[in-house]
Scaffold this motif. Sequence first.
Motif, PDB file in Angstrom:
ATOM      1  N   GLU A 181      11.863  -6.450   1.394  1.00  0.00           N
ATOM      2  CA  GLU A 181      10.451  -6.067   1.365  1.00  0.00           C
ATOM      3  C   GLU A 181      10.088  -5.261   2.613  1.00  0.00           C
ATOM      4  O   GLU A 181       9.297  -4.317   2.538  1.00  0.00           O
ATOM      5  CB  GLU A 181       9.562  -7.309   1.248  1.00  0.00           C
ATOM      6  N   ILE A 182      10.669  -5.610   3.754  1.00  0.00           N
ATOM      7  CA  ILE A 182      10.450  -4.835   4.977  1.00  0.00           C
ATOM      8  C   ILE A 182      10.931  -3.400   4.777  1.00  0.00           C
ATOM      9  O   ILE A 182      10.244  -2.435   5.149  1.00  0.00           O
ATOM     10  CB  ILE A 182      11.177  -5.496   6.167  1.00  0.00           C
ATOM     11  N   ALA A 183      12.114  -3.238   4.186  1.00  0.00           N
ATOM     12  CA  ALA A 183      12.648  -1.897   3.941  1.00  0.00           C
ATOM     13  C   ALA A 183      11.726  -1.101   3.021  1.00  0.00           C
ATOM     14  O   ALA A 183      11.522   0.114   3.220  1.00  0.00           O
ATOM     15  CB  ALA A 183      14.048  -1.998   3.337  1.00  0.00           C
ATOM     16  N   ILE A 184      11.158  -1.760   2.023  1.00  0.00           N
ATOM     17  CA  ILE A 184      10.246  -1.081   1.103  1.00  0.00           C
ATOM     18  C   ILE A 184       8.985  -0.633   1.835  1.00  0.00           C
ATOM     19  O   ILE A 184       8.511   0.500   1.661  1.00  0.00           O
ATOM     20  CB  ILE A 184       9.892  -2.011  -0.082  1.00  0.00           C
ATOM     21  N   VAL A 185       8.420  -1.519   2.645  1.00  0.00           N
ATOM     22  CA  VAL A 185       7.193  -1.192   3.378  1.00  0.00           C
ATOM     23  C   VAL A 185       7.445  -0.060   4.366  1.00  0.00           C
ATOM     24  O   VAL A 185       6.610   0.833   4.539  1.00  0.00           O
ATOM     25  CB  VAL A 185       6.636  -2.443   4.095  1.00  0.00           C
ATOM     26  N   ILE A 186       8.606  -0.059   5.014  1.00  0.00           N
ATOM     27  CA  ILE A 186       8.948   1.024   5.937  1.00  0.00           C
ATOM     28  C   ILE A 186       8.990   2.356   5.198  1.00  0.00           C
ATOM     29  O   ILE A 186       8.409   3.358   5.638  1.00  0.00           O
ATOM     30  CB  ILE A 186      10.307   0.754   6.613  1.00  0.00           C
ATOM     31  N   HIS A 187       9.659   2.366   4.052  1.00  0.00           N
ATOM     32  CA  HIS A 187       9.822   3.623   3.300  1.00  0.00           C
ATOM     33  C   HIS A 187       8.515   4.082   2.683  1.00  0.00           C
ATOM     34  O   HIS A 187       8.103   5.239   2.842  1.00  0.00           O
ATOM     35  CB  HIS A 187      10.872   3.431   2.208  1.00  0.00           C
ATOM     36  N   GLU A 188       7.844   3.193   1.968  1.00  0.00           N
ATOM     37  CA  GLU A 188       6.644   3.573   1.237  1.00  0.00           C
ATOM     38  C   GLU A 188       5.414   3.670   2.141  1.00  0.00           C
ATOM     39  O   GLU A 188       4.501   4.439   1.852  1.00  0.00           O
ATOM     40  CB  GLU A 188       6.378   2.561   0.115  1.00  0.00           C
ATOM     41  N   GLY A 189       5.391   2.891   3.200  1.00  0.00           N
ATOM     42  CA  GLY A 189       4.243   2.903   4.095  1.00  0.00           C
ATOM     43  C   GLY A 189       4.396   3.841   5.264  1.00  0.00           C
ATOM     44  O   GLY A 189       3.475   3.960   6.080  1.00  0.00           O
ATOM     45  N   ALA A 196       6.221  -3.241   9.819  1.00  0.00           N
ATOM     46  CA  ALA A 196       6.620  -3.747   8.500  1.00  0.00           C
ATOM     47  C   ALA A 196       6.995  -5.225   8.586  1.00  0.00           C
ATOM     48  O   ALA A 196       6.626  -6.021   7.710  1.00  0.00           O
ATOM     49  CB  ALA A 196       7.777  -2.929   7.951  1.00  0.00           C
ATOM     50  N   HIS A 197       7.726  -5.592   9.620  1.00  0.00           N
ATOM     51  CA  HIS A 197       8.126  -6.994   9.794  1.00  0.00           C
ATOM     52  C   HIS A 197       6.899  -7.886   9.954  1.00  0.00           C
ATOM     53  O   HIS A 197       6.816  -8.975   9.354  1.00  0.00           O
ATOM     54  CB  HIS A 197       9.039  -7.126  11.013  1.00  0.00           C
ATOM     55  N   ALA A 198       5.923  -7.432  10.746  1.00  0.00           N
ATOM     56  CA  ALA A 198       4.707  -8.220  10.946  1.00  0.00           C
ATOM     57  C   ALA A 198       3.925  -8.374   9.639  1.00  0.00           C
ATOM     58  O   ALA A 198       3.414  -9.462   9.329  1.00  0.00           O
ATOM     59  CB  ALA A 198       3.837  -7.563  12.015  1.00  0.00           C
ATOM     60  N   LEU A 199       3.830  -7.293   8.858  1.00  0.00           N
ATOM     61  CA  LEU A 199       3.087  -7.348   7.598  1.00  0.00           C
ATOM     62  C   LEU A 199       3.762  -8.272   6.590  1.00  0.00           C
ATOM     63  O   LEU A 199       3.087  -9.046   5.887  1.00  0.00           O
ATOM     64  CB  LEU A 199       2.941  -5.947   7.014  1.00  0.00           C
ATOM     65  N   VAL A 200       5.074  -8.207   6.503  1.00  0.00           N
ATOM     66  CA  VAL A 200       5.787  -9.073   5.560  1.00  0.00           C
ATOM     67  C   VAL A 200       5.692 -10.538   6.006  1.00  0.00           C
ATOM     68  O   VAL A 200       5.514 -11.441   5.169  1.00  0.00           O
ATOM     69  CB  VAL A 200       7.254  -8.624   5.427  1.00  0.00           C
ATOM     70  N   THR A 201       5.783 -10.784   7.304  1.00  0.00           N
ATOM     71  CA  THR A 201       5.607 -12.147   7.821  1.00  0.00           C
ATOM     72  C   THR A 201       4.219 -12.667   7.478  1.00  0.00           C
ATOM     73  O   THR A 201       4.050 -13.820   7.036  1.00  0.00           O
ATOM     74  CB  THR A 201       5.813 -12.166   9.344  1.00  0.00           C
ATOM     75  N   LEU A 202       3.203 -11.824   7.666  1.00  0.00           N
ATOM     76  CA  LEU A 202       1.838 -12.188   7.313  1.00  0.00           C
ATOM     77  C   LEU A 202       1.713 -12.475   5.824  1.00  0.00           C
ATOM     78  O   LEU A 202       1.057 -13.454   5.414  1.00  0.00           O
ATOM     79  CB  LEU A 202       0.886 -11.067   7.721  1.00  0.00           C
ATOM     80  N   ALA A 203       2.336 -11.637   5.010  1.00  0.00           N
ATOM     81  CA  ALA A 203       2.265 -11.834   3.559  1.00  0.00           C
ATOM     82  C   ALA A 203       2.844 -13.182   3.150  1.00  0.00           C
ATOM     83  O   ALA A 203       2.283 -13.870   2.286  1.00  0.00           O
ATOM     84  CB  ALA A 203       3.002 -10.704   2.842  1.00  0.00           C
ATOM     85  N   HIS A 204       3.949 -13.569   3.762  1.00  0.00           N
ATOM     86  CA  HIS A 204       4.549 -14.869   3.432  1.00  0.00           C
ATOM     87  C   HIS A 204       3.593 -16.008   3.786  1.00  0.00           C
ATOM     88  O   HIS A 204       3.509 -17.000   3.062  1.00  0.00           O
ATOM     89  CB  HIS A 204       5.883 -15.019   4.162  1.00  0.00           C
ATOM     90  N   ARG A 205       2.891 -15.873   4.906  1.00  0.00           N
ATOM     91  CA  ARG A 205       1.915 -16.898   5.282  1.00  0.00           C
ATOM     92  C   ARG A 205       0.737 -16.928   4.318  1.00  0.00           C
ATOM     93  O   ARG A 205       0.258 -18.001   3.933  1.00  0.00           O
ATOM     94  CB  ARG A 205       1.418 -16.635   6.702  1.00  0.00           C
ATOM     95  N   LEU A 206       0.279 -15.743   3.919  1.00  0.00           N
ATOM     96  CA  LEU A 206      -0.855 -15.679   2.994  1.00  0.00           C
ATOM     97  C   LEU A 206      -0.480 -16.186   1.609  1.00  0.00           C
ATOM     98  O   LEU A 206      -1.301 -16.801   0.918  1.00  0.00           O
ATOM     99  CB  LEU A 206      -1.356 -14.233   2.905  1.00  0.00           C
ATOM    100  N   ARG A 207       0.746 -15.927   1.184  1.00  0.00           N
ATOM    101  CA  ARG A 207       1.176 -16.383  -0.139  1.00  0.00           C
ATOM    102  C   ARG A 207       1.211 -17.900  -0.229  1.00  0.00           C
ATOM    103  O   ARG A 207       1.099 -18.463  -1.321  1.00  0.00           O
ATOM    104  CB  ARG A 207       2.535 -15.776  -0.485  1.00  0.00           C
ATOM    105  N   ALA A 208       1.346 -18.547   0.909  1.00  0.00           N
ATOM    106  CA  ALA A 208       1.329 -20.014   0.920  1.00  0.00           C
ATOM    107  C   ALA A 208      -0.065 -20.557   0.636  1.00  0.00           C
ATOM    108  O   ALA A 208      -0.215 -21.746   0.323  1.00  0.00           O
ATOM    109  CB  ALA A 208       1.827 -20.528   2.270  1.00  0.00           C
ATOM    110  N   LEU A 209      -1.091 -19.700   0.708  1.00  0.00           N
ATOM    111  CA  LEU A 209      -2.462 -20.137   0.435  1.00  0.00           C
ATOM    112  C   LEU A 209      -2.769 -20.243  -1.053  1.00  0.00           C
ATOM    113  O   LEU A 209      -3.866 -20.642  -1.420  1.00  0.00           O
ATOM    114  CB  LEU A 209      -3.458 -19.172   1.089  1.00  0.00           C
ATOM    115  N   GLN A 210      -1.826 -19.873  -1.882  1.00  0.00           N
ATOM    116  CA  GLN A 210      -2.068 -19.952  -3.324  1.00  0.00           C
ATOM    117  C   GLN A 210      -2.398 -21.379  -3.742  1.00  0.00           C
ATOM    118  O   GLN A 210      -3.199 -21.600  -4.652  1.00  0.00           O
ATOM    119  CB  GLN A 210      -0.862 -19.438  -4.097  1.00  0.00           C
TER     120      GLN A 210
END
Length: 267
Positions: A181-189, A196-210
């Motif tokens: 996912e980091i590689a995708i964010v780097i390429h597409e973003g 990218a690493h910070a955003l993916v780390t944040l996403a994993h934390r936010l996904r736990a809020l489901q």
Amino acid sequence: MSAMASVAPPVEPYYQPCGDEVAIFEQCHARQLAIMLKGPTGCGKTRFVEHMAWRLKRPLITISCHDDLSASDLVGRFLIGHQGTHWAEGPLTRAVREGAICYLDEVVEARQDTVVVLHPLTDHRRILPLDKIGEILEASPHFQLVVSYNPGYQRILKDLKPSTRQRFVALDFDFPPAEREIAIVIHEGATDYATAHALVTLAHRLRALQDRGLAEVPSTRLLIATARLITSGIAAQAACRAALISPLSDDAVLVAAMRDLVDLTFI
């Protein structure tokens, strides 16, 4: 109802395989099998179909399904013009004739009487009855039907009937592993590894809020949008609030919790 034109992508759409989905899709296309893509919003289902259309060098027609989508929207209807009444083919009919890949995005949103139109195309018959003009259209050997939906939230209110589901080969999608996912964010973003690493780390934390009531978790698509804002010069916290937090919820408690996680990630 809107449908994208039946043209093959001229440039390879960027896609990071997560398993054997490419090989399975290729074999389904060769053997004229319909495919169902299941997975959360923004995890790469649409991009995967675009990539496969490019890979197989086939035109792609994409149809966004909704509650008002009728069988006539898919198949076609008679229209009245200056020179009288004429038959206007729908996107599904064009795909069947041209041998295109027809992608019905979020198919569960369509009415059940509309979905039934797909049945003759998804078994050994591979035909599309055009009752209004008295024609039975045989599908081109290259025609392939692909549908997608998000079983996470749609199953609560809607689902495909078993008689429909069992006509498809199903591929399960999910958010990619962290490094991919980091590689995708780097390429597409168009961003750097640290962001990218910070955003993916944040996403994993936010996904736990489901489990705390978040109906939709942050998708890879939202991470890319956030990365693009950061790359353009917007401060990371502001970009996250606008492109990542606000689209997910209006609940004050959840929003506050998500903003706290943003602040912890981008100190």
